[in-house]
Structure formats: structure tokens, C-alpha cells
Write a protein that holds these residues in place. Structure first.
Motif, PDB file in Angstrom:
ATOM      1  N   SER A  95      -3.070   5.177  77.957  1.00 35.96           N
ATOM      2  CA  SER A  95      -2.188   6.119  78.551  1.00 35.96           C
ATOM      3  C   SER A  95      -1.407   7.060  77.419  1.00 35.96           C
ATOM      4  CB  SER A  95      -1.039   5.166  79.285  1.00 35.96           C
ATOM      5  OG  SER A  95      -0.629   6.088  80.493  1.00 35.96           O
ATOM      6  N   VAL A  96      -1.930   7.346  76.540  1.00 36.52           N
ATOM      7  CA  VAL A  96      -1.571   8.412  75.638  1.00 36.52           C
ATOM      8  C   VAL A  96      -2.718   9.463  75.056  1.00 36.52           C
ATOM      9  CG1 VAL A  96      -0.348   8.939  73.283  1.00 36.52           C
ATOM     10  CG2 VAL A  96       0.239   6.730  74.725  1.00 36.52           C
ATOM     11  N   TYR A  97      -2.422  10.617  75.501  1.00 36.42           N
ATOM     12  CA  TYR A  97      -3.497  11.732  75.068  1.00 36.42           C
ATOM     13  C   TYR A  97      -3.419  12.155  73.453  1.00 36.42           C
ATOM     14  CZ  TYR A  97      -7.066  15.314  75.083  1.00 36.42           C
ATOM     15  OH  TYR A  97      -8.055  16.114  74.924  1.00 36.42           O
ATOM     16  N   ASP A  98      -3.767  11.446  72.642  1.00 34.01           N
ATOM     17  CA  ASP A  98      -3.568  11.745  71.275  1.00 34.01           C
ATOM     18  C   ASP A  98      -4.997  11.254  70.665  1.00 34.01           C
ATOM     19  OD1 ASP A  98      -3.138  11.783  68.200  1.00 34.01           O
ATOM     20  OD2 ASP A  98      -1.068  12.071  69.035  1.00 34.01           O
ATOM     21  N   GLU A 146      -6.245  11.635  67.407  1.00 35.56           N
ATOM     22  CA  GLU A 146      -6.061  10.856  66.285  1.00 35.56           C
ATOM     23  C   GLU A 146      -5.648   9.425  66.155  1.00 35.56           C
ATOM     24  OE1 GLU A 146      -4.813  12.302  61.723  1.00 35.56           O
ATOM     25  OE2 GLU A 146      -3.180  11.982  63.278  1.00 35.56           O
ATOM     26  N   LEU A 147      -4.492   9.360  67.188  1.00 35.54           N
ATOM     27  CA  LEU A 147      -4.004   7.974  67.478  1.00 35.54           C
ATOM     28  C   LEU A 147      -5.056   6.887  68.118  1.00 35.54           C
ATOM     29  CD1 LEU A 147      -0.289   8.353  68.545  1.00 35.54           C
ATOM     30  CD2 LEU A 147      -1.168   7.566  66.316  1.00 35.54           C
ATOM     31  N   ARG A 178       3.004   3.575  72.011  1.00 39.07           N
ATOM     32  CA  ARG A 178       3.542   4.455  73.266  1.00 39.07           C
ATOM     33  C   ARG A 178       5.064   4.055  73.294  1.00 39.07           C
ATOM     34  NH1 ARG A 178       4.473   3.503  77.832  1.00 39.07           N
ATOM     35  NH2 ARG A 178       4.984   5.128  79.365  1.00 39.07           N
ATOM     36  N   LEU A 231       7.866   5.552  71.209  1.00 38.48           N
ATOM     37  CA  LEU A 231       8.246   6.939  71.182  1.00 38.48           C
ATOM     38  C   LEU A 231       9.020   7.266  72.609  1.00 38.48           C
ATOM     39  CD1 LEU A 231       4.815   8.823  70.528  1.00 38.48           C
ATOM     40  CD2 LEU A 231       6.863   8.510  69.011  1.00 38.48           C
ATOM     41  N   VAL A 280      -5.712   5.057  86.749  1.00 36.39           N
ATOM     42  CA  VAL A 280      -5.935   5.929  85.594  1.00 36.39           C
ATOM     43  C   VAL A 280      -6.036   4.771  84.497  1.00 36.39           C
ATOM     44  CG1 VAL A 280      -5.486   7.624  84.157  1.00 36.39           C
ATOM     45  CG2 VAL A 280      -4.973   7.909  86.576  1.00 36.39           C
ATOM     46  N   ILE A 303      -5.707  19.733  77.095  1.00 37.86           N
ATOM     47  CA  ILE A 303      -6.133  18.700  77.055  1.00 37.86           C
ATOM     48  C   ILE A 303      -7.484  18.827  77.895  1.00 37.86           C
ATOM     49  CG2 ILE A 303      -3.976  17.267  76.835  1.00 37.86           C
ATOM     50  CD1 ILE A 303      -4.249  16.549  79.868  1.00 37.86           C
ATOM     51  N   PHE A 341      -8.258  11.258  80.977  1.00 41.31           N
ATOM     52  CA  PHE A 341      -8.388  11.909  79.847  1.00 41.31           C
ATOM     53  C   PHE A 341      -9.544  11.996  79.238  1.00 41.31           C
ATOM     54  CE2 PHE A 341      -3.626  10.549  79.188  1.00 41.31           C
ATOM     55  CZ  PHE A 341      -3.242  11.838  79.791  1.00 41.31           C
TER      56      PHE A 341
END
Lengths: 363, 149
Positions: free
Chosen positions: A53-56, A58-59, A82, A85, A200, A251, A280
Motif C-alpha cells: 500500500s505504498v507506491y515507491d 525504491e522502498l 508506511r 510517515l 487492493v 504512477i 499499482f
């Protein structure tokens, strides 16, 4: 019940060191870089972003490296990060009509405006191991024939075509604020927006199995893959201090619109029903499964008999999260020594009593 | 000439999508003689990404994405904001500085030409080349007709 135990700190430290060494593997093999995971295991990255549940990118890649490729563990790591933050904004709804399409197929229309575009897909591969990948070396430069610039034809949406003819139920916006299950856990029966969010984040394997079960007769909903799209969409927010919309980047998402079996609606009209899946990155299998389950969970809205697992909202939503599921299964590893002692005592007492009874019967 | 909201939205979008190294390289000279006060130092957080069911229906929360934001005031007395996908604080700081300068009529014109437009055409090229790769996978259906030449 489990109880706290003390001790073992040294063993734990050593176990973690050993884990780090095992993760690193043989020293004569070069260490994997996070950017290599990001670029070359991109579908694993996409799954971790969707369910974590985080679009990143690299992470997610870092989480995969740290978890030694255990994706459920990587999802857990990303979810944990997550929570550190602050959430500053909620975006304007993304617009998949405006997607820069990398893949777009429809199983319901052969010819449709915008055409069918395969993109990077495993479909039509022979699923034979490619031993060329074992040998080191570069992928040969593109030998794709030069493609003529094509007329920019808008990609009409399959669901829109059906809606316009009045053949499919409409999706309409009532303006209702969407549920957020990360702030308020769902209560049942819940809103479809809460269901979508849970799906999701839901485990791909679990949802795939449930979607499959509907196809095999456990809550049949007669699906057609109306349209599947993969590509980039812009994301915009409206910061309060500016008061106007600002694009923060783009994205990649995957989207599936299922066209499902028709039904006679309350007003008397017969229309196709629908299921929706979105995630995603490139996660086609996930969004197809999600769309099947989304439709199965609309059973109540169409007065369908709810008798199969995929149609049971509380069952599906409270078991689809692999971080929660793994957590509860894993807790069995915690010390249950006292609990088990009492069980042992009980079973011994029963067996002794049984033995005494048998002795009496015989005499 | 006062800049319109549309113009500002446009450059903010370009600055957000710019590859960070390119952005820093192209804008280094332009900003080096200007003083900036940091109003909000670059900070990393999340944006909830929303979508619509069937892209037309009710909204729902798809998941979060990382975002870095920053606010600065330039010595030309303009305030610049940035909101950039990802966790690159250098990118966010530079984008905020440029947003401040782009609002100044003279500086703005120069920066549009030296920074924003080159990045824009780079992004367009990248998009076009991706589009060509995608187009090569477009299916052309043949309808087989029997009994005709």
C-alpha cells in the motif's frame, strides 16, 4: 494464551547475524543492488507496492532485498515503514481514460477504437525455460520493425460503449466520501469503497483462489474481461495553501473492468453487471482476481443467494490481508508453554480416568 | 506580465516529472546568485491516491504514495512551493526554488527557456519512444475471406 519469557538475547542476536549472512549468500557472487531489484524484478516490486500500500519503487525493492525475496515479509516491511510517515494529502481521483497506455486488451470486442495493444506480456510465451538467460550478456537491441506513426485514435472505454447503449449498469458518483480502512477498520456490512481498498491490499494468491472459485461454480458471475489496461497516469493534489490543482508525478497502474452476467434490475430493465480491479504497477492477475471478487461481493445488491465463500463480505475482507493473516498464524510460534502444560495435565487426567474405568469393566 | 494559475500549474507539473539530475544540472547557474529563505524544509510524507470504480463511479482509496514537499522565499520576494512524488529532498528544494523564480517576470522568461522547455521536450521524447515500443505490439486482425481473389 502465551506468556513473556526472558533470556535468549544472545541467541537472537546471533540468529539475526546468521540471517544477514544467509541473505548475502556466497561472497564470491556479487551483491544484489536495490536498483537491480527495482529494474529487473519489477513485477515483484509492483506486488509489494500494491499489497504494501505504498507506491515507491525504491522502498519496495529495498524491502524485497531485505526480506531475501520473501514477498509477504517485504509487504510487511513496507506497511511498517508506511506507519512512520505522515499523510499530507489525498489525491484527486486518477483518470485511467487519460492513461499513457502500455497495454490494452479486450476479450469482448475484436475491433475497438484505439485497438488492442499487447505490451510487455507473458501471454503467448511458451513457458519454456530460457537458458539464454543463464548465460551472461545483454538483451539484444530492439529488432522490432519500425512502426509507422499511427493516427492518435482515442481509446474508447469498453464499459462506456455498453453504458451508452444502456446495456450495462452505470457507475455513478454520489459524491460520498470514500471509506479509509487504514483509519477506521471496516464494520460489516461495509461500503463498496472499503471493500475496494481492502481488495487492493489483499493477498493476490487468496483473491486469485476466490476469483477462480467463482468460475468453478461457487458464486458464478459469468465474467468477460471487458478491458484490461496498464500504463501511467498522472497524480494531482490540491494543497490548501495554493488552492489549485498541482500534478506531483505519474504512477503506473493496472486496471481490469469485468463485464459480468446480466440481470433484471429493480426497474425491470435487463443489464450486464460489472466488477472492477485496480492496482499499482503491472499486476494484471491481481486486478482480474480483484474484479471477480468485487462482483461476487455485490451479490446482496442484486438479490443473489449468498452461499459461496467469495460472496461473503466479512469472510473475504477479514481474511484477505496477508500481513494480518501471517501475523496471527505466526503468533503460534510464541511461547505457549503454560497453556500447553495445562492441556497436558488435562489429557493425562482423562486417560488415567479412562484406564481406571476399563479396569473396573474388566473386573 | 503576471503569470496565470495555468502557467504555474504547467511548470510545476514539468518540474515534478523532471529527472532530478537533469533538473539540477540545467538550473544550477540560474539560481546560484539568488538567496532563498527556507519556509518549510523539504519533508517526506504520503499522499493517499484515490481512484474511481470503473473510472466514473464512487471514489475509493487505492493506497499511498511517497511525496516530498518544500516551501521557500526568494530574495526577489516570491514564494515557491513544490510537491514531488518520491523521497528526493534535493529535487523538492530545487523545484520550490525554481517555482519562486518562475513567478518573477524577467527570471521567469529565462528559466522557461533554459530549464522548463528543455525538460518538457525531453519528457515528450521519452514518451514518444515508449509509445513507439508500445505501438509495435499493436494487434492487426485479419479477416479471412473465402472465395475471393
Amino acid at each position: 494464551m502465551y506468556v513473556a519469557v526472558k533470556g535468549g538475547e544472545k541467541a537472537i542476536r546471533s540468529a539475526h547475524e546468521l540471517l544477514a549472512r544467509r541473505r548475502r549468500g556466497r561472497q564470491d557472487v556479487p551483491e544484489l543492488e536495490v536498483s537491480q531489484v527495482e529494474e529487473q524484478l519489477s513485477l515483484a516490486v509492483d506486488r509489494v507496492m500494491t499489497e504494501g500500500s505504498v507506491y515507491d519503487r525504491e522502498l519496495a525493492a529495498l524491502a524485497i532485498k531485505q526480506a531475501a525475496g520473501d514477498l509477504v515479509e517485504a509487504i510487511f516491511l513496507l506497511r511498517a515503514y508506511r506507519t512512520t510517515l505522515n499523510r499530507f494529502y489525498s489525491s484527486e481521483p486518477i483518470d485511467t481514460d487519460a492513461m499513457e497506455v502500455e497495454r490494452r486488451i479486450s476479450a469482448t470486442y475484436k475491433d475497438l477504437p484505439g485497438g488492442q495493444v499487447l505490451g510487455p506480456t507473458f501471454d503467448y510465451t511458451h513457458r519454456l525455460l530460457d537458458f539464454a538467460l543463464l548465460a551472461e550478456g545483454e538483451v539484444e537491441a530492439s529488432n522490432t520493425e519500425a512502426v509507422e506513426a499511427r493516427v492518435d485514435e482515442a481509446m474508447a472505454r469498453v464499459s462506456q460503449l455498453l453504458e451508452r447503449e444502456g446495456l450495462m449498469v452505470n457507475e455513478a458518483d454520489s459524491g460520498a466520501e470514500p471509506a479509509d480502512i487504514t483509519r477506521e477498520p471496516p464494520t460489516y456490512p461495509c461500503d463498496r469503497s472499503a471493500r475496494m481498498q481492502a481488495l487492493v491490499r489483499g493477498d493476490e494468491g487468496f483473491l486469485l483462489a476466490l476469483g477462480y472459485s467463482t468460475q468453478r461454480g461457487y458464486g458464478r458471475n459469468h465474467p468477460f474481461a471487458g478491458e484490461i489496461r496498464i500504463g501511467e497516469v498522472g497524480v494531482s493534489i490540491v494543497p490548501e495553501e495554493l488552492g489549485f490543482e498541482v500534478e506531483i508525478g505519474a504512477i503506473q497502474v493496472s486496471e481490469c473492468e469485468m463485464v459480468n452476467g446480466f440481470t433484471r434490475l429493480e426497474g425491470g430493465e435487463v443489464k450486464f453487471t460489472r466488477g472492477y480491479g485496480l492496482g499499482f504497477g503491472q499486476c494484471e492477475r491481481k486486478v482480474m482476481a480483484m474484479a471477480l471478487v468485487d462482483r461476487a461481493l455485490q451479490a446482496a445488491e442484486y438479490d443473489e443467494e449468498i452461499k459461496s465463500p467469495a460472496q461473503q463480505e466479512e469472510f473475504v475482507l477479514s481474511h484477505c490481508d496477508n500481513v494480518e493473516a501471517a501475523g496471527f498464524v505466526s503468533h503460534l510460534k510464541l511461547p505457549h508453554y503454560v497453556d500447553f502444560q495445562s492441556e497436558l495435565e488435562l489429557i493425562r487426567r482423562i486417560r488415567t480416568a479412562d484406564a481406571a474405568d476399563n479396569e473396573e469393566d474388566r473386573s | 506580465m503576471k503569470t496565470t494559475t495555468e502557467q504555474r500549474q504547467h511548470w510545476m507539473s514539468v518540474l515534478a516529472k523532471a529527472p532530478p539530475e537533469t533538473l539540477l544540472g540545467l538550473s544550477e547557474d540560474a539560481i546560484k546568485d539568488i538567496h532563498f529563505d527556507i519556509i518549510r524544509a523539504p519533508e517526506v510524507g504520503l499522499t493517499q491516491v484515490r481512484a474511481r470504480m470503473g473510472n466514473r463511479g464512487e471514489r475509493f482509496n487505492l493506497g499511498d504514495m511517497t511525496l516530498t514537499r518544500c516551501v521557500v522565499r526568494s530574495s526577489l520576494n516570491t514564494v515557491g512551493h513544490s510537491y514531488i512524488a518520491g523521497r528526493d529532498k534535493t529535487h523538492a528544494l530545487r523545484a520550490a526554488q525554481l517555482d519562486a523564480l518562475l513567478q518573477d517576470p524577467q527570471m521567469g522568461e529565462v528559466l522557461m527557456e533554459r530549464v522548463v522547455q528543455p525538460i518538457e521536450s525531453m519528457l515528450a521524447d521519452a514518451r514518444a519512444s515508449k509509445q513507439r515500443e508500445t505501438d509495435a505490439t499493436r494487434v492487426d486482425f485479419f479477416t479471412l475471406v473465402r472465395g475471393e481473389d
